[in-house]
Design a protein around this motif. Structure first.
Motif, short mmCIF file in Angstrom:
data_model
loop_
_atom_site.label_atom_id
_atom_site.label_comp_id
_atom_site.label_asym_id
_atom_site.label_seq_id
_atom_site.Cartn_x
_atom_site.Cartn_y
_atom_site.Cartn_z
N ASP A 4 0.79 4.11 -2.87
CA ASP A 4 0.60 5.52 -2.51
C ASP A 4 1.75 6.38 -3.05
N HIS B 206 0.83 -1.21 0.00
CA HIS B 206 0.00 0.00 0.00
C HIS B 206 0.86 1.26 0.00
N GLN B 207 1.96 1.24 0.74
CA GLN B 207 2.87 2.39 0.76
C GLN B 207 3.47 2.63 -0.63
N THR C 212 1.51 9.32 -5.88
CA THR C 212 2.02 10.67 -5.62
C THR C 212 3.00 11.08 -6.71
#
Length: 161
Positions: A143, A139-140, A147
């Motif tokens: 993300d 998930h990081q 970004t």
């Protein structure tokens, strides 16, 4: 809402690390999958051709100008690329029914098959990479990539400093 604080200072080392990581990612994405000899069709699909075919399959009837914008290349280069793809049997050209001056690109059966095969290779590769991460790490990563995508889109549209 306007920012009230100054963005943090980013070290040159951090910028260099990001540049190196993006270059490595780009190389991995643009390198054809390892598949030994040429596929039965005899056509080895470049990453640019894959991008055009994937878009043409999703949105039939794209124009040469669409290819130019998609790849960020000159219209003349896009025209040459489309001619090669047509010669290789990946796309056909069709005159627009309402305006005969407009030529639309349509993926052939072979083009669709090769694009689907390449998409499958990408999916398997990413699945294998993500399987090595915990759910939180995956998930990081997503993300962070989202970004980065927003920042690059903003830079392309002239919104970067």
């Amino acid at each position: 809402m306007p920012r009230t604080s100054k963005p943090p200072s980013i070290s040159p080392e951090t910028v260099a690390r990001v540049e190196k990581l993006v270059a490595a990612l780009t190389e991995q994405m643009t390198r054809p999958p390892r598949q030994g000899p040429r596929p039965p069709s005899g056509v080895a699909l470049s990453f640019a051709q894959y991008r055009v075919l994937a878009q043409a399959c999703a949105e039939e009837g794209m124009l040469v100008g669409d290819v130019s914008r998609l790849l960020g290349i000159a219209r003349s280069s896009a025209t040459e690329m489309v001619a090669r793809m047509e010669h290789e049997g990946l796309v056909t050209k069709s005159r627009d029914a309402r305006d005969a001056r407009i030529v639309r690109l349509l993926p052939t059966r072979l083009g669709r098959q090769l694009a689907s095969r390449r998409r499958g290779h990408h999916h398997e590769a990413f699945e294998g990479l993500l399987a090595q991460l915990s759910c939180e790490e995956a998930h990081q990563l997503v993300d962070a990539l989202e970004t980065l995508g927003r920042l690059l889109a903003k830079a392309r549209s002239g919104g970067a400093r």
